[in-house]
Design an enzyme around this catalytic site. Structure first.
Site: not given
Length: 158
Positions: A149, A114, A91, A122-123
């Protein structure tokens, strides 16, 4: 006129909304909705790209987006959309990128609002210490997405 579709994902049923101007919402639900059998034309590409993402064949989305939010929220979401697949930022890093490291709470708040799940990833935003901080879809989903991912797949011991 906004169109709506519900699709199955490995993380639950997702709701998609959009019109000819773009996708305005993709959210994962904690309730079971009946899956849409005939996908509205304006949502077909989003459904196709999300399926490819979950199959592991898509790392970037190419969709027109039209989320509702404040100008600041949209700036944050645009910055989040630039976070590459398989990477994370904190952040604090995100607020620095937006030009104000003191805006970390406002950035976190915008991130939490979001409306376009996965496509605006946003993850991929985590705590400065590497912790999986709050996630509207639930921390177990955030963990799953980050593992999905990750270039370093965890091998099963059994």
């Amino acid at each position: 006129m906004k169109e709506t579709a519900y699709i199955n994902t490995p993380l639950g049923v997702a709701k998609l909304e959009g019109d000819e101007t773009g996708i305005s919402e993709i959210t994962v639900l904690d309730s079971d909705e009946e899956v849409t059998l005939v996908i509205p034309e304006v949502l077909e590409d989003a459904v196709y790209q999300l399926r490819e993402y979950f199959e592991g064949t898509r790392q970037e989305f190419n969709l027109a987006l039209n989320p509702e939010g404040t100008d600041f929220q949209k700036r944050v979401w645009n910055a989040i959309a630039e976070i590459p697949f398989g990477t994370t930022v904190s952040y604090l890093e995100l607020s620095r990128k937006l030009g104000d490291p003191k805006a970390i709470r406002a950035v976190a708040s915008a991130n939490g609002r979001n409306p376009i799940w996965i496509v605006v990833p946003c993850h991929r935003v985590i705590g400065s210490d590497g912790s999986l901080t709050g996630y509207a879809g639930g921390l177990q989903r955030k963990q799953w997405l980050l593992e999905h991912e990750s270039p370093y797949k965890q091998a099963s011991l059994f």
